[in-house]
Design an enzyme around this catalytic site. Structure first.
Site, short mmCIF file in Angstrom:
data_model
loop_
_atom_site.label_atom_id
_atom_site.label_comp_id
_atom_site.label_asym_id
_atom_site.label_seq_id
_atom_site.Cartn_x
_atom_site.Cartn_y
_atom_site.Cartn_z
N CYS A 129 -26.27 -65.14 -42.99
CA CYS A 129 -26.02 -64.03 -43.90
C CYS A 129 -24.77 -63.36 -43.36
O CYS A 129 -24.80 -62.73 -42.30
CB CYS A 129 -27.17 -63.04 -43.94
SG CYS A 129 -26.76 -61.59 -44.95
N CYS A 171 -25.14 -59.27 -43.32
CA CYS A 171 -26.11 -58.56 -42.48
C CYS A 171 -27.11 -59.55 -41.91
O CYS A 171 -26.76 -60.32 -41.03
CB CYS A 171 -26.80 -57.46 -43.27
SG CYS A 171 -27.29 -57.96 -44.92
N SER A 172 -28.32 -59.55 -42.41
CA SER A 172 -29.32 -60.42 -41.79
C SER A 172 -30.38 -60.89 -42.78
O SER A 172 -31.54 -61.03 -42.43
CB SER A 172 -29.99 -59.68 -40.64
OG SER A 172 -30.56 -58.48 -41.12
N CYS A 173 -29.99 -61.12 -44.03
CA CYS A 173 -30.94 -61.60 -45.03
C CYS A 173 -31.53 -62.93 -44.55
O CYS A 173 -30.81 -63.80 -44.04
CB CYS A 173 -30.26 -61.78 -46.38
SG CYS A 173 -29.72 -60.20 -47.07
#
Ligand code: FE
Length: 211
Positions: free
Chosen positions: A112, A115-117
């Site tokens: 991602c 961010c951190s999906c």
């Protein structure tokens, strides 16, 4: 509630339920520790457990089933969302999940960039490195080099496909079933599918006993 710095990008549709949740979780965690209700060690061990056991096992079961059942695999690849929903894998951070298949010539890898999906219902919480800016930017620019650092050396003829997750869609890799696993049951196969293989930074290894 404070503003999350991760939101300072211009991607309108990229919502972040996870950052609100994590802010809330942090606040609750601090309160519980302050009141002496739980230790920070206890919380770390719960997080650790979720990261390494509870989450990825769900994804591993799906992968093992796909390896065993060609019809299931076909449906899973064609309509991941419906099939996963039928199995009960949906909800927070798992509204729209797509399964991408590795082959002899294609290695898929998930990231991602913003961010951190991450597909929580299948893989649990993302590992720390997945959230690092270095991984998020470098995996796109120099995937072959980054994968090599993970210990995954690919031939020049292998095509690397990098999938950038978002709130709209999250990806999980269907790794190749290693040879030497022909006699293994679905349950046994699920045990050898690792989190990293489903992110795409590793291959599934044959257990030593089967070599
Ligand atoms: Fe994200």
């Amino acid at each position: 509630m404070t503003t999350n710095k991760q939101h300072h990008h211009s991607h309108d549709h990229h919502h972040h339920p996870e950052s609100q949740w994590s802010a809330k979780a942090k606040a609750i965690e601090s309160l519980l520790i302050e009141k002496g209700i739980v230790s920070s060690d206890a919380i770390s061990s719960v997080v650790q457990r979720y990261e390494t056991n509870i989450g990825p096992m769900h994804g591993a079961k799906v992968i093992a089933k796909a390896w065993k059942d060609p019809d299931f695999k076909k449906r899973l690849l064609e309509d991941s969302e419906t099939v996963l929903r039928e199995l009960g894998y949906f909800g927070l951070q798992g509204e729209h999940i797509k399964v991408v298949e590795n082959t002899e010539t294609v290695q898929n890898v998930v990231c991602c960039t913003l961010c951190s999906c991450y597909p929580w219902p299948l893989l649990g919480l993302p590992p720390a490195w997945y959230k690092e800016p270095a991984y998020r930017s470098r995996i796109v620019k120099e995937p072959r080099k980054v994968l090599k650092e993970f210990g995954l050396e690919l031939s020049d003829s292998t095509e690397i496909r990098v999938w950038d997750s978002s709130a709209e869609i999250r990806y999980i890799v269907l790794p190749q079933r290693p040879s030497g696993t022909e006699n293994m049951t679905e349950e046994e196969l699920a045990e050898i599918v690792t989190r990293d293989s489903m992110i795409g930074v590793a291959k599934v290894e044959v257990p030593m006993a089967n070599v």
